[in-house]
Scaffold this motif. Structure first.
Motif, mmCIF file in Angstrom:
data_model
loop_
_atom_site.group_PDB
_atom_site.id
_atom_site.type_symbol
_atom_site.label_atom_id
_atom_site.label_comp_id
_atom_site.label_asym_id
_atom_site.label_seq_id
_atom_site.Cartn_x
_atom_site.Cartn_y
_atom_site.Cartn_z
ATOM 1 N N MET A 1 -5.696 -15.470 10.421
ATOM 2 C CA MET A 1 -5.368 -15.587 9.016
ATOM 3 C C MET A 1 -5.749 -14.290 8.307
ATOM 4 N N LYS A 2 -4.875 -13.881 7.394
ATOM 5 C CA LYS A 2 -5.145 -12.678 6.628
ATOM 6 C C LYS A 2 -6.051 -13.003 5.450
ATOM 7 N N ASN A 3 -6.940 -12.077 5.188
ATOM 8 C CA ASN A 3 -7.904 -12.212 4.108
ATOM 9 C C ASN A 3 -7.530 -11.200 3.024
ATOM 10 N N GLU A 4 -7.273 -11.676 1.809
ATOM 11 C CA GLU A 4 -6.846 -10.790 0.721
ATOM 12 C C GLU A 4 -7.897 -9.727 0.418
ATOM 13 N N ALA A 5 -9.168 -10.057 0.577
ATOM 14 C CA ALA A 5 -10.228 -9.077 0.323
ATOM 15 C C ALA A 5 -10.151 -7.917 1.316
ATOM 16 N N VAL A 6 -9.802 -8.208 2.560
ATOM 17 C CA VAL A 6 -9.670 -7.146 3.557
ATOM 18 C C VAL A 6 -8.475 -6.264 3.214
ATOM 19 N N ARG A 7 -7.365 -6.894 2.851
ATOM 20 C CA ARG A 7 -6.178 -6.126 2.446
ATOM 21 C C ARG A 7 -6.508 -5.208 1.277
ATOM 22 N N GLU A 8 -7.189 -5.737 0.273
ATOM 23 C CA GLU A 8 -7.563 -4.938 -0.895
ATOM 24 C C GLU A 8 -8.502 -3.802 -0.516
ATOM 25 N N ALA A 9 -9.408 -4.055 0.419
ATOM 26 C CA ALA A 9 -10.318 -3.005 0.879
ATOM 27 C C ALA A 9 -9.545 -1.892 1.580
ATOM 28 N N ILE A 10 -8.540 -2.262 2.351
ATOM 29 C CA ILE A 10 -7.706 -1.266 3.039
ATOM 30 C C ILE A 10 -6.955 -0.425 2.014
ATOM 31 N N VAL A 11 -6.356 -1.069 1.011
ATOM 32 C CA VAL A 11 -5.610 -0.332 -0.020
ATOM 33 C C VAL A 11 -6.547 0.583 -0.806
ATOM 34 N N ALA A 12 -7.732 0.086 -1.155
ATOM 35 C CA ALA A 12 -8.701 0.916 -1.885
ATOM 36 C C ALA A 12 -9.145 2.110 -1.037
ATOM 37 N N ALA A 13 -9.397 1.860 0.237
ATOM 38 C CA ALA A 13 -9.805 2.946 1.134
ATOM 39 C C ALA A 13 -8.678 3.965 1.290
ATOM 40 N N ALA A 14 -7.453 3.485 1.428
ATOM 41 C CA ALA A 14 -6.310 4.387 1.563
ATOM 42 C C ALA A 14 -6.127 5.215 0.295
ATOM 43 N N THR A 15 -6.284 4.591 -0.857
ATOM 44 C CA THR A 15 -6.171 5.321 -2.120
ATOM 45 C C THR A 15 -7.173 6.472 -2.145
ATOM 46 N N LYS A 16 -8.405 6.171 -1.783
ATOM 47 C CA LYS A 16 -9.454 7.186 -1.763
ATOM 48 C C LYS A 16 -9.126 8.299 -0.755
ATOM 49 N N GLU A 17 -8.760 7.911 0.449
ATOM 50 C CA GLU A 17 -8.480 8.902 1.495
ATOM 51 C C GLU A 17 -7.251 9.748 1.158
ATOM 52 N N PHE A 18 -6.181 9.110 0.675
ATOM 53 C CA PHE A 18 -4.976 9.858 0.305
ATOM 54 C C PHE A 18 -5.275 10.835 -0.824
ATOM 55 N N THR A 19 -6.054 10.403 -1.791
ATOM 56 C CA THR A 19 -6.383 11.245 -2.938
ATOM 57 C C THR A 19 -7.234 12.439 -2.506
ATOM 58 N N GLU A 20 -8.187 12.196 -1.645
ATOM 59 C CA GLU A 20 -9.092 13.265 -1.206
ATOM 60 C C GLU A 20 -8.470 14.187 -0.169
ATOM 61 N N TYR A 43 -3.557 -2.725 11.135
ATOM 62 C CA TYR A 43 -2.184 -3.057 11.532
ATOM 63 C C TYR A 43 -1.878 -4.551 11.426
ATOM 64 N N VAL A 44 -2.882 -5.368 11.285
ATOM 65 C CA VAL A 44 -2.642 -6.781 11.013
ATOM 66 C C VAL A 44 -2.060 -6.935 9.599
ATOM 67 N N TYR A 45 -2.482 -6.055 8.706
ATOM 68 C CA TYR A 45 -2.085 -6.146 7.302
ATOM 69 C C TYR A 45 -0.898 -5.249 6.960
ATOM 70 N N PHE A 46 -0.748 -4.144 7.663
ATOM 71 C CA PHE A 46 0.306 -3.172 7.364
ATOM 72 C C PHE A 46 0.941 -2.693 8.659
ATOM 73 N N ALA A 47 2.265 -2.609 8.668
ATOM 74 C CA ALA A 47 2.980 -2.193 9.873
ATOM 75 C C ALA A 47 2.848 -0.700 10.147
ATOM 76 N N SER A 48 2.573 0.085 9.099
ATOM 77 C CA SER A 48 2.515 1.535 9.278
ATOM 78 C C SER A 48 1.744 2.175 8.125
ATOM 79 N N LYS A 49 1.435 3.442 8.295
ATOM 80 C CA LYS A 49 0.771 4.192 7.226
ATOM 81 C C LYS A 49 1.698 4.319 6.021
ATOM 82 N N VAL A 50 2.998 4.412 6.250
ATOM 83 C CA VAL A 50 3.966 4.465 5.147
ATOM 84 C C VAL A 50 3.859 3.193 4.300
#
Length: 187
Positions: A1-20, A43-50
């Protein structure tokens, strides 16, 4: 089962990494480490980096396009509506850091990245709607507004690529003024 908190953590981490680090220099491993999860879990939450880049960019972008549509509709004259549309799309949205992230993502994507053009199609529909609002008596057919919206997205993409290459938008200023005049003459 997917956890929305994990998805949000991935998006927040990606935002930080992409920005930096920029899109190209950010890896799934970096995003996973920053999110406190494993690369395989990303990859459970997103099919690709795109897909992650789109998840980062989409809420910001949809909000900007929505606000732009309201500003266009509220303006009193066709000339001012065109000016607001051109300024909003090309001087504001295309000139932002999030847009650069998305351009880098799309420019490096391949068929295996499973890119879905949902945001692109939504954007073109919103721009076509704004074009029909510019001057309701102008006689824009749906096909003309759709075709012009597609062309405006191509211009948007080009300006965003230039921003990615640190080329100032001022280099395109004469073309943007000409484009505004062309849109007004239709009305």
């Amino acid at each position: 089962m997917k956890n929305e908190a994990v998805r949000e953590a991935i998006v927040a981490a990606a935002t930080k990494e992409f920005t930096e680090n920029g899109y190209v220099n950010t890896t799934i491993n970096q995003i996973a480490r920053s999110a406190g999860t494993s690369p395989s879990n990303v990859y459970v939450y997103f099919a690709s980096k795109v897909e992650i880049a789109i998840a980062v960019y989409e809420p910001w972008y949809r909000d900007r396009i929505h606000k732009l549509g309201i500003k266009v509709a509220r303006s009193r004259s066709p000339e001012r509506r065109v000016e607001i549309l051109i300024d909003g799309l090309f001087r504001d949205i295309a000139n932002q850091g999030y847009t650069v992230i998305l351009v880098q993502a799309l420019a490096t994507a391949g068929p295996s990245d499973q890119y879905r053009p949902d945001l692109l199609k939504w954007t073109e529909k919103q721009i076509a709607r704004m074009l029909r609002v510019i001057d309701p008596e102008s006689g824009w057919t749906d096909a003309q507004a759709d075709a012009l919206a597609h062309m405006l997205v191509l211009v948007f993409d080009g300006l965003a690529v230039r921003k990615n290459l640190n080329q100032p938008i001022e280099d395109s200023e004469a073309g943007l003024i000409l484009l505004a005049h062309m849109l007004i003459r239709k009305g």
